[in-house]
Enzyme design. Structure first.
Site, PDB file in Angstrom:
ATOM      1  N   ASP A  11       0.864  -1.187   0.000  1.00  5.40           N
ATOM      2  CA  ASP A  11       0.000   0.000   0.000  1.00  5.40           C
ATOM      3  C   ASP A  11       0.894   1.228   0.000  1.00  5.40           C
ATOM      4  O   ASP A  11       1.856   1.319   0.779  1.00  5.40           O
ATOM      5  CB  ASP A  11      -0.898   0.015   1.239  1.00  5.40           C
ATOM      6  CG  ASP A  11      -1.990  -1.040   1.168  1.00  5.40           C
ATOM      7  OD1 ASP A  11      -2.258  -1.542   0.056  1.00  5.40           O
ATOM      8  OD2 ASP A  11      -2.573  -1.361   2.217  1.00  5.40           O
ATOM      9  N   GLU A 130     -13.282  -4.538  -1.633  1.00  9.50           N
ATOM     10  CA  GLU A 130     -13.046  -4.355  -0.196  1.00  9.50           C
ATOM     11  C   GLU A 130     -14.324  -4.743   0.518  1.00  9.50           C
ATOM     12  O   GLU A 130     -15.355  -4.082   0.358  1.00  9.50           O
ATOM     13  CB  GLU A 130     -12.690  -2.890   0.081  1.00  9.50           C
ATOM     14  CG  GLU A 130     -11.377  -2.486  -0.575  1.00  9.50           C
ATOM     15  CD  GLU A 130     -11.200  -0.980  -0.723  1.00  9.50           C
ATOM     16  OE1 GLU A 130     -12.139  -0.231  -0.394  1.00  9.50           O
ATOM     17  OE2 GLU A 130     -10.135  -0.565  -1.188  1.00  9.50           O
TER      18      GLU A 130
END
Lengths: 253, 440
Positions: A11, A130
């Site tokens: 990330d 997600e």
């Protein structure tokens, strides 16, 4: 022999590799290019880069990092975060990405999945989902777990497949960054409903979690972040676990 | 006493809100020139903490100080935390403080007020498990718990903390909150008052002289010198009488005479007397004086040690999921600060994260521009019902409002009443801030 790919997830926020918990509270880890090279050299099958604030800030700042990594790393790279148009996909592939991951833009405009798949092929078209548990089911979120889409994860996964996605990344927000193991119910359910490969994300903290994923689901890949970034595990631990579970392990050159 | 006039009947002087108008009046004593901190992006319209018992519609605010370099006191406080303070020395002081009050027989020896959010979790955990104290935790219940707020409260208690949860009557809390919105557009004020008063009262009841709060408000903009002291002034939670005391912007006398509230209804909100606290030797300390406070680290700590959960969605008006997520009325609180001071929740969250080194100012600006002032839709209907003074539940207070029911139209009319012309303009269709933080 089963093939289960190991995919370190990186990330990224601005120039930093970062890590959060439940997709919140980002902490700086280091230079993403350095970590990417180290993981690739140590046996990662692929790498996953996510600009976690791209949608939040409506920007995309991964091009430089992807170009830099592509010049020194030779495993496939999936890149996501802030990819909103076919042109964005084109630019990211030109930087060296092999696949792009779509999330926020795809939930707003599902036709984007079809357009990207038609132009670049299903093999380059990944949909990232997600997922947050909501009583007995899961909801699909965007903006790195911040906003509701009004979509059910299973229905959205099926639609993404129908529209041409070649792969899905399913990340459990509830378990992300905790190291308590994947949401196996979620992964099992999605793999039962779609035929395309599923990358399981959110929760790997021990090698037992990887064994559980192999044992109890039909996932095609495991994405790993905090356990590697915080050096609780290394790639060798994960490769040994694959070996022990009769999975194919790429030979290191 | 006259009834509360119907906000829908107010005729605003719209010429004061014309774009380009000059010499504009300012409400709340706010600074004339709007400035944004060069380091974190907070605006100079941010009010400092005030003694809420004296808060009326005529109150003027003291606001955050900016120095000659255009940097706010909160940023300077953050710099001191990194550059000047010897944290080992501070921790030694904490140990000495704990030793001075430490129980020898297992009885409670300190009091930790909190909600079970990340900060109170960290506070009580450190005191109990690192410094060997026997804390009693006390909680002033939110107006309306969120599901995750309640989950986190339970997780906190079950991490090994004894707790007293004070849930004040919904009726008195609703009425005071409505008055606070009507009079001073401050939906959170009765909660804040109750919360601040509760811990010292429990300290008296249990005869526990040592009370720990979390971080000093100087971390967020109160005068920098406030942070030089470990203790909180009695002024915020103690008083010597009910004269000149206001709740929800209404005098205590009027609440009794006109709104049907009894002494018992008001007691939970009234501060302790100073004298018994002095006699007890009560000391209210900021744990943040002794331990380097980092809200994000407290979040990690609470997740790792106590099963704390971030909310499943970002909070309205901001981007974050881990901060101040217990109470459904919280979203409205920050919306009202956006209306009164031009500062919404994204500004509070982002400027704090810049100071803590978690995001860059450039990111904060993007977040502020994207989220500040977003209307809190998700629980609006529930909050409007909460703020409505129906006749059956409030037979006397109901008569004191020309428009006792709160609905969207009424809330919007009140909103406009509290806009300061020096901050807001109206182009004939929409409201917008005259000054917004600029993207670099």
């Amino acid at each position: 022999m089963r093939n289960l790919r190991l995919i370190p997830r990186l990330d990224v926020k601005m120039e930093w590799l970062i890590k959060g918990v439940q997709m919140e509270g980002w902490r700086k880890v280091g230079d993403p290019a350095e970590y990417a090279k180290a993981y690739a050299d140590a046996g990662a099958d692929e790498l996953l880069f996510m600009d976690v604030v791209a949608s939040l800030y409506e920007r995309n700042s991964l091009h430089d990092i992807v170009s830099k990594v592509a010049s020194v790393v030779f495993v496939p790279m999936t890149v996501g975060g802030g990819i909103r148009t076919v042109e964005d996909v084109s630019a990211m592939l030109a930087c060296g990405a092999d696949k792009v991951a779509l999330n926020t833009a795809a939930t707003r405009n599902p036709e984007l999945i079809t357009d990207v798949a038609n132009r670049f092929g299903a093999q380059a078209t990944v949909v990232s989902i997600e997922a947050i548990r909501d009583k007995g089911s899961w909801l699909a979120m965007t903006d790195n777990g911040r906003n509701h889409t009004g979509r059910n994860v299973i229905e959205w996964a099926k639609e993404a497949e129908e529209r041409g996605a070649g792969e899905l990344i399913i990340t459990s927000i509830d378990r992300e960054g905790l190291g308590h193991g994947y949401d196996l119910d979620l992964i099992r359910l999605v793999t039962e409903q779609v035929r395309i490969p599923i990358v399981s994300g959110g929760g790997l903290g021990t090698t037992d979690h990887l064994s559980d994923l192999i044992d109890k689901t039909q996932a095609s890949a495991a994405s790993v972040a905090q356990a590697l970034h915080w050096k609780k595990l290394n790639m060798s631990d994960l490769r040994d676990t694959l070996n022990a579970n009769d999975c194919f392990v790429r030979r290191l050159t | 006493m006259a009834r509360k006039p119907n906000a829908l009947d107010i005729n605003l002087n719209m010429s004061l809100f014309e774009p380009g108008a000059s010499n504009l009046p300012r409400k709340y004593g706010l600074p004339e020139r709007v400035q944004f901190c060069n380091k974190c992006g907070v605006s100079n319209q941010r009010p400092n903490s005030a003694v809420e018992f004296q808060h009326t519609e005529k109150s003027e605010k003291k606001t955050i100080n900016f120095d000659d370099s255009g940097v706010c006191d909160a940023c300077r406080t953050a710099e001191r935390k990194t550059a000047e303070i010897d944290w080992d020395e501070r921790e030694a002081k904490l140990v000495a403080l704990c030793d001075r009050f430490r129980s020898r027989n297992g009885s409670y020896d300190c009091l930790v007020p909190g909600s079970g959010g990340k900060d109170s979790f960290y506070q009580s955990w450190m005191l109990k498990y690192k410094y060997g104290m026997n804390p009693l935790t006390v909680t002033w219940a939110p107006n309306i718990y969120t599901d995750w707020g309640r989950h986190n409260f339970d997780a906190w208690i079950h991490s090994g903390m004894d707790n007293y949860l004070m849930t004040a009557s919904g009726r008195s809390k609703r009425l005071l909150t409505r008055l606070a919105v009507e009079n001073i557009f401050h939906a959170f004020q009765p909660f804040i008052i109750g919360q601040k008063c509760f811990a010292p009262k429990m300290a008296l009841m249990f005869q526990i002289p040592l009370v720990f709060y979390g971080e000093n408000e100087a971390e967020y903009g109160n005068p920098i010198d406030d942070n030089a002291e470990a203790q909180r002034s009695y002024d915020y939670f103690a008083s010597s009488g009910e004269e000149n005391m206001f709740l929800g912007g209404e005098s205590v006398a009027s609440l009794k005479a006109d709104f049907g509230m009894s002494q018992a209804d008001l007691t939970p909100y009234l501060p302790s007397d100073v004298e018994p606290l002095r006699k007890l030797g009560a000391e209210v300390h900021y744990l943040g004086y002794y331990l380097k406070w980092h809200p994000q680290a407290a979040y990690y700590f609470a997740v790792e040690n106590g099963g704390f959960k971030a909310s499943p969605e970002r909070t309205a008006g901001t981007y974050s999921k881990y901060n101040s997520i217990d109470d459904k009325i919280d979203d409205f609180h920050y919306y009202t600060t956006y209306i009164k001071f031009g500062i919404g929740r994204a500004t509070y969250d982002a400027s704090q994260e810049v100071r803590s080194g978690d995001i860059a100012r450039e990111e904060a600006v993007a977040l502020i521009r994207r989220y500040d002032g977003e209307f809190p839709e998700r629980w609006a209907e529930e909050i409007f019902e909460y703020l409505s003074i129906d006749e059956k539940s409030f037979p006397e207070a109901h008569k004191m409002f020309e428009h006792p029911i709160m609905d969207r139209a009424y809330f919007e009319a009140l909103t406009n009443k509290f806009r300061s012309p020096h901050l807001w303009q109206h182009d004939g269709t929409d409201w917008s801030l005259r000054h917004r933080i600029e993207q670099i």
